[in-house]
Write a protein that holds these residues in place. Structure first.
Motif: not given
Length: 876
Positions: A512-540
């Motif tokens: 069930d646990f899949d946040i792979s859509a975040k796997a390629d985020m840059t450092d600046s993306d990470y710094a600015a990351m807003a709250p999100f509810r998982w799962p967050a995959s490419a398909n869901r």
């Protein structure tokens, strides 16, 4: 006042699992202005009393700022080399099961991930467990038995969309106040019903449509009774049942239970069953009253069975909902922080899962069997099987069951490392090596709240002294142990990307646990990351689980588990007839290393206490404000008696916050038996057995001081005040020289003393002044001393020639005992406003004084004060 030239930082609260968003702004002097984040989906700007007071908990007092080896300051190289060498040597000589990590829901997910990777993938053992084992392991086990995964299906929005919210073993009003206020606000709009199931009458019962004060430990019998009523009423959802196995077996097992075990009247049971069955949109919220039990997993599954049988899961306003106690208990579950899990909800005992993690980490080993759960771990420390122990941001010498034995086990361990922000805890004082970690406000990473929302925690203050973030400390030890390639991290963003990438593998394995859509985020993306509810995959994307009837067992179906009522493991006897319940209070947190620094949080309930029914107290000769001694097979404690019919006869309750630093005779987990749930390994913290007797010291005392002091007597409990410190005292023999005793107590050998002695009655009042200002005072006598304590607590540092009266002058305002910690509103202020402004509702009190208008957790007390005042006026 914050310096507006500093940017406002978005972060998260370090307390409960609600995961409230914060806005932080530095004041340029080491402090922070703290307010709720109006854009965060957990709290929309609301904060509880603890969150509101976060700015008061900062400061360098007591901070551990450099490594220490055997109590002496050391360099990081010396400390890290020693830790790495000792762990490596211990593993080489005795194997990976001879070392252990005991970690904490206070860690950020990136910290947790590195610790889990180091132990399970490189050291090659699984002896890493977390203090979250003490609060939510039964929920994890129940989820996995029912769903095939540790999936919390609900969201906070479900609480607002439900037509019926049932709180089971959860004092949400005090332990998760922002969620409770969301429920109350929704009820005003929708008319939703609220039911509380709890042996105690708590603040959460205020305004509830029904309070089922069932017998302690009888939750399975209650929900089995509900399941039987569901079947009898023809309320089983046959369409959804196609996605469920075990329905008939669960119903058959439920029929073997007798809900009379609950002790509830038949009419109450039937009314609850009718309400639950007749309301389609039901959310059942459960917490420690369910989990902390030797049948905790069965209790969880009894609740889940009812939702699965009716299909009330996965759709708006429905579902079972486990609320976690710590800010990142959920994140710890996600990264495999428990001894029987791998990261990303992969199973340690599944060969395919182990191989996938092993390959991904490219690690020299992978644990192939579960490690020791918390209670087992410290038993192994005690008997010498675990020879090297690393404790990170937790205080097991106080919080574990059988705490005296745990304290002694740690003290006897060959090598103990503690990472923390202070050396002044019961556990840190036992360490061979202390490692100074960054604290909340200085840490950078992510946390996951109770509804699967991942939020950024961001540093708003610089790291002081030689402190370092936990992920960095762990990685540096890993590199020194010879695992350079596996721990060559430069930032938490890098760790998060690795963790997210691993979750993609878990997703491909059907987890069930899949946040792979975040796997390629840059450092600046990470710094600015807003709250999100998982799962967050490419398909869901994040949302609700299970509405489609798809679960994570082989075959895709949920499982209803046949369960039966089992009584708690400890059985009351003639010598120990009381059932002992433990829990939290409104304004304190865990062992108070943070909250005790905020004076207004200590003012509401400043002393450890025992709730006991008036009939039991009368039989034992215990009067209000007496001290009482509790004894169990494990230990003893001394607490202040609070007589209340909020507990059943034969039940007693005490909060778990006080420690050897704040009230050494009141460490309540020293009384708790180390009995555990056979499935989850979670201790039964709410059903030990104790004796209760009046404690009769030779003298009682109350002391105030402008500076810290540590009493030396049979009982003491101290708390921070705006003016310094206050303490309750009691001794077994009265000093012959009260003035000399007081001078030694406060460390004031040469101060000017004002003394009132009554040798015949054994009473003494001594005040010390310097340059016309009160610096300390002691009030003592052969019985509990009657004084205006809250008034006296604020006198040090002022001209107070009247201090020894123990009463405010006629022209001095006395706000009275604290009621609303958010706005510092006392009882006398409230009573005066009720009388003078003719206030007739709690909302009117809020409009006049602000009391109860923030987190709302004091509203039940305001209601009781108002009712008493109105009744008194009517009687006059």
């Amino acid at each position: 006042m914050a310096d507006q030239s500093f940017p406002e930082i978005r972060s998260t609260c370090p307390y409960c699992g609600v995961g409230c968003g914060l806005r932080l702004r530095a004041d340029g002097a080491g402090g922070l202005e703290v307010r709720g984040d109006p854009d965060h989906p957990a709290n929309y700007g609301k904060l509880c009393s603890k969150g509101s007071a976060l700015g008061e908990t900062l400061g360098m007092e007591g901070r551990l700022l450099s490594p220490r080896i055997h109590g002496q300051d050391a360099s990081w190289d010396e400390a890290l080399d020693l830790v790495a060498d000792r762990f490596r040597e211990t593993v080489a000589q005795h194997g990976p099961d001879s070392v252990a990590f005991y970690v904490s829901g206070q860690l950020l997910s990136e910290d947790y991930y590195v610790a889990n990777k180091l132990m399970k993938g490189y050291i090659g053992g699984a002896n890493i467990d977390t203090n979250s084992r003490l609060c939510m392991a039964s929920s994890v086990a129940g989820h996995k038995r029912a769903f095939g995964s540790d999936t919390v299906p609900g969201t906070y929005e479900d609480l607002e969309e439900a037509d019926l919210v049932v709180l089971v073993g959860s004092n949400l009003a005090w332990c998760h106040p922002v969620l409770y206020q969301r429920i109350l606000a929704a009820r005003k709009k929708t008319g939703a019903k609220l039911v509380v199931i709890d042996p105690r009458r708590t603040a959460s019962c205020d305004g509830a449509d029904m309070h089922l004060a069932l017998k302690a430990g009888s939750d399975v019998a209650l929900f089995n009774g509900l399941l039987g009523a569901i079947e009898a009423a023809g309320a089983v959802n046959n369409e959804f049942a196609a996605h469920v196995t075990g329905l008939s077996d669960a119903i058959a097992a439920a029929a073997l239970d007798d809900d009379a075990v609950t002790g509830l009247p038949r009419a109450e049971l039937d009314a609850f069953y009718k309400l639950w069955i007749g309301t389609q949109k039901v959310v059942t919220v459960y917490s420690q009253g369910v989990n902390q039990s030797t049948s905790g997993t069965d209790k969880v599954n009894a609740i889940l069975n009812c939702h699965l049988a009716t299909g009330r899961i996965g759709t708006p306003g429905t579902g079972p909902f486990s609320v976690t106690g710590q800010p990142n208990a959920m994140g710890g579950r996600e990264v495999g922080g428990l001894a029987n899990m791998l990261a990303c909800h992969l199973d340690l005992e599944n060969a395919d899962h182990r191989a996938a993690v092993h390959d991904f980490w490219d690690s020299p080993a992978i644990a192939d069997a579960p490690g020791k759960k918390a209670v087992e771990m410290f038993e192994a420390v005690g008997d010498g099987r675990i020879k090297a122990l690393w404790i990170i941001h937790t205080n097991p010498a106080v919080t574990m069951p059988d705490a005296d034995a745990v304290r002694d086990a740690i003290a006897g361990c060959d090598f103990v490392v503690v990472s923390d922000i202070t050396a002044q805890t019961d556990t840190a004082r036992l360490a061979h090596v202390l490692l100074p970690a960054t604290a909340w406000g200085e840490k950078d990473g992510t946390v996951t709240n109770s509804d699967r929302t991942i939020s950024r925690q961001r540093a708003a203050l610089p790291a002081p002294g030689d402190t370092r973030p936990d992920w960095q400390i762990l990685a540096q030890v890993g590199r020194r142990m010879g695992y350079a390639s596996g721990f060559d991290y430069a930032s938490p963003a890098e760790i998060f990307r690795e963790y997210a990438a691993l979750s993609g593998i878990a997703g491909k394995l059907g987890r069930d646990f899949d946040i792979s859509a975040k796997a390629d985020m840059t450092d600046s993306d990470y710094a600015a990351m807003a709250p999100f509810r998982w799962p967050a995959s490419a398909n869901r994307t994040g949302g609700r689980f299970f509405a489609d009837g798809q679960f994570y067992h082989a075959g895709g179906k949920a499982r209803m588990i046949p369960v039966r009522h089992r009584a708690p493991a400890s059985v009351p006897t003639q010598d120990r007839p009381f059932r002992f319940n433990t829990g939290r209070i409104r304004d304190q947190w865990h062992t108070m290393t943070r909250t005790a620094r905020a004076p207004r949080l200590a003012a509401h309930l400043a002393e450890p206490f025992l709730e006991i029914h008036p009939d039991d107290a009368a039989r034992l000769g215990i009067a209000p404000a007496d001290l009482v001694q509790l004894d169990s097979p494990q230990g003893r404690a001394i607490l202040r008696a609070r007589l209340t019919d909020a507990v059943h006869r034969g039940d007693v309750f005490a909060p778990m916050h006080w420690t050897g630093e704040t009230a050494p005779a009141a460490r309540v987990d020293a009384l708790v038996a180390p009995n555990t749930d056979p499935v989850s390994g979670q201790p039964e913290s709410k059903a030990s057995v104790v004796s209760v007797a009046k404690f009769t010291p030779a003298w009682y005392g109350f002391a105030v001081s402008s500076s810290d002091f540590t009493p030396d007597c049979a009982y003491w409990a101290r708390a921070r005040t705006r003016a310094g410190q206050r303490a309750e005292l009691a001794g077994l023999s009265a000093p012959e020289d009260w003035e000399g005793y007081a001078r030694k107590l406060f460390g004031l050998p040469g101060a000017e003393a004002q003394v009132m002695l009554d040798a015949r009655k054994g009473r003494a009042r001594i005040a010390f002044h310097h340059d016309g200002q009160l610096v300390a005072a002691l009030f003592a006598g052969p019985e509990p001393v009657a004084l205006k304590r809250d008034f006296l607590a604020n006198l040090p540092g002022t001209e107070a020639p009247h201090a020894l009266t123990g009463q405010p002058p006629a022209d001095a305002p006395d706000p009275g005992p604290m009621v609303c910690a958010c706005f510092n509103v006392g009882l006398n202020t409230i009573l005066q406003a009720i009388e003078e402004q003719h206030l007739l509702s709690v909302d009117a009190i809020g409009a006049a004084l602000d009391a109860g208008s923030n987190c709302g957790s004091c509203r039940p007390e305001l209601g009781a004060i108002l009712a008493s005042a109105i009744a008194r006026e009517a009687a006059e």
